[in-house]
Design an enzyme around this catalytic site. Structure first.
Site, PDB file in Angstrom:
ATOM      1  N   CYS A  79       0.846  -1.203   0.000  1.00  0.00           N
ATOM      2  CA  CYS A  79       0.000   0.000   0.000  1.00  0.00           C
ATOM      3  C   CYS A  79       0.881   1.253   0.000  1.00  0.00           C
ATOM      4  O   CYS A  79       1.513   1.565   1.014  1.00  0.00           O
ATOM      5  CB  CYS A  79      -0.928  -0.023   1.213  1.00  0.00           C
ATOM      6  SG  CYS A  79      -1.819   1.514   1.518  1.00  0.00           S
ATOM      7  N   CYS A  82       0.007   3.985   2.575  1.00  0.00           N
ATOM      8  CA  CYS A  82       0.378   3.545   3.925  1.00  0.00           C
ATOM      9  C   CYS A  82       1.819   3.925   4.247  1.00  0.00           C
ATOM     10  O   CYS A  82       2.142   4.224   5.407  1.00  0.00           O
ATOM     11  CB  CYS A  82       0.216   2.023   4.055  1.00  0.00           C
ATOM     12  SG  CYS A  82      -1.471   1.419   3.871  1.00  0.00           S
TER      13      CYS A  82
END
Length: 324
Positions: A79, A82
């Site tokens: 991700c 993230c």
């Protein structure tokens, strides 16, 4: 977590409130002791950011949330957002110095937790306060927005649940969790326990009387206020035929009694926004004594949910617009 013997998901967990009040006393004593000992016995800054999996979730998150708000960062290695958000949350956890603990959950390794929280995409950030999960934000967010959200979370945790956070010693080694002293017995513990026993036994009248006895002596007692509001609500819906009540409310939108009864059922079922919206719509359609009756019931339901709950804050604003 739900109140014992109650079907009120998403409202208030009385057991968590009591645990939080005890945790507040422990935290205050621990902070005082740490100050006297030059910080001895406090947690390390390294303990403010932890990796959590499904096996340790109850101890690392649910139990810890009775002492300090736990912010959960759901992330994954693949991700990209993230990789921007997670280091920022790590830094803020240390900067806030024990006002919250950050728990990192790798969704690839903990699919069950992702499903339990109903997460559709990451990054996603939740909080758990006194055993209750609260969504904070999903997707990319700026530092200013995150700080504002954390400040609100900390304020609610302290004002509503008495969570004062953890004492932090920068010289302590990782894992040096403080030994919290036993919380002192409160003057109303016996009466509150009697109320809980009455609820467990289905004696709603006995629970109401027990909570009222506490409030007669201590009008500001949070656990008694919440307990009384919930016990009175459960008393009102006891014996109702849900299908009949909802049918009457649908067929008679101007019937104040029918709308009030349906709102009580909505709240007991955990449909908080539906209950509030139903009564606010009824306020708009009514006048005089009918409008006042609806307003009073809505204020009672606010008490059940809790003044600092964002759903109550939004409903208060909507009520003000409907009245004025």
């Amino acid at each position: 977590m739900q109140p014992r013997n109650m079907s009120m998901s998403g409202v208030v967990d009385l057991a968590a409130v009591k645990a939080a009040q005890e945790a507040k006393a422990k935290a205050e004593q621990a902070r005082a002791q740490a100050a006297q000992e030059g910080g001895g016995g406090a947690v390390s800054p390294a303990d403010l950011v932890i990796d959590v999996d499904e096996a340790g979730f109850e101890n690392d998150v649910l139990q810890r949330s009775t002492e300090v708000p736990v912010v959960i960062d759901f992330w994954a290695e693949w991700c990209e957002p993230c990789k921007q958000l997670s280091p920022l949350l790590d830094r803020l956890a240390v900067e806030y110095n024990g006002r919250f603990v950050l728990a990192r959950v790798d969704v690839d390794a903990n699919q069950m937790l992702m499903q339990q929280f109903g997460i559709q995409g990451i990054p996603a950030v939740f909080a758990v306060v006194a055993g209750q999960a609260l969504p904070l934000f999903q997707g990319a967010a700026g530092e200013a927005q995150i700080r504002q959200t954390l400040d609100q979370l900390i304020q609610v945790a302290e004002e509503r649940f008495g969570l004062t956070g953890l004492a932090v010693d920068p010289d302590a080694g990782p894992g040096a969790v403080q030994e919290a002293p036993e919380a002192p017995a409160g003057p109303h513990d016996a009466a509150l326990e009697a109320a809980v026993r009455a609820l467990d036994a289905g004696d709603l009248g006995g629970a109401v009387r027990a909570y009222q006895n506490v409030l007669n002596d201590d009008p500001a007692n949070m656990e008694a206020k919440l307990g009384l509001a919930q016990a009175e609500l459960l008393q009102r819906v006891e014996g109702m035929d849900p299908q009949r009540v909802r049918r009457e409310a649908a067929d008679n939108p101007a019937d104040v009694s029918a709308q009030i009864a349906a709102a009580d059922l909505d709240l007991v079922g955990g449909h908080v926004e539906d209950a509030f919206g139903r009564l606010i719509d009824t306020v708009r359609r009514t006048f005089g004594d009918d409008r006042n009756a609806v307003r009073v019931r809505l204020l009672e339901l606010f008490e059940v949910v809790g003044a600092e709950d964002p759903r109550v804050t939004a409903a208060r604003r909507a009520l003000a617009r409907a009245l004025f």
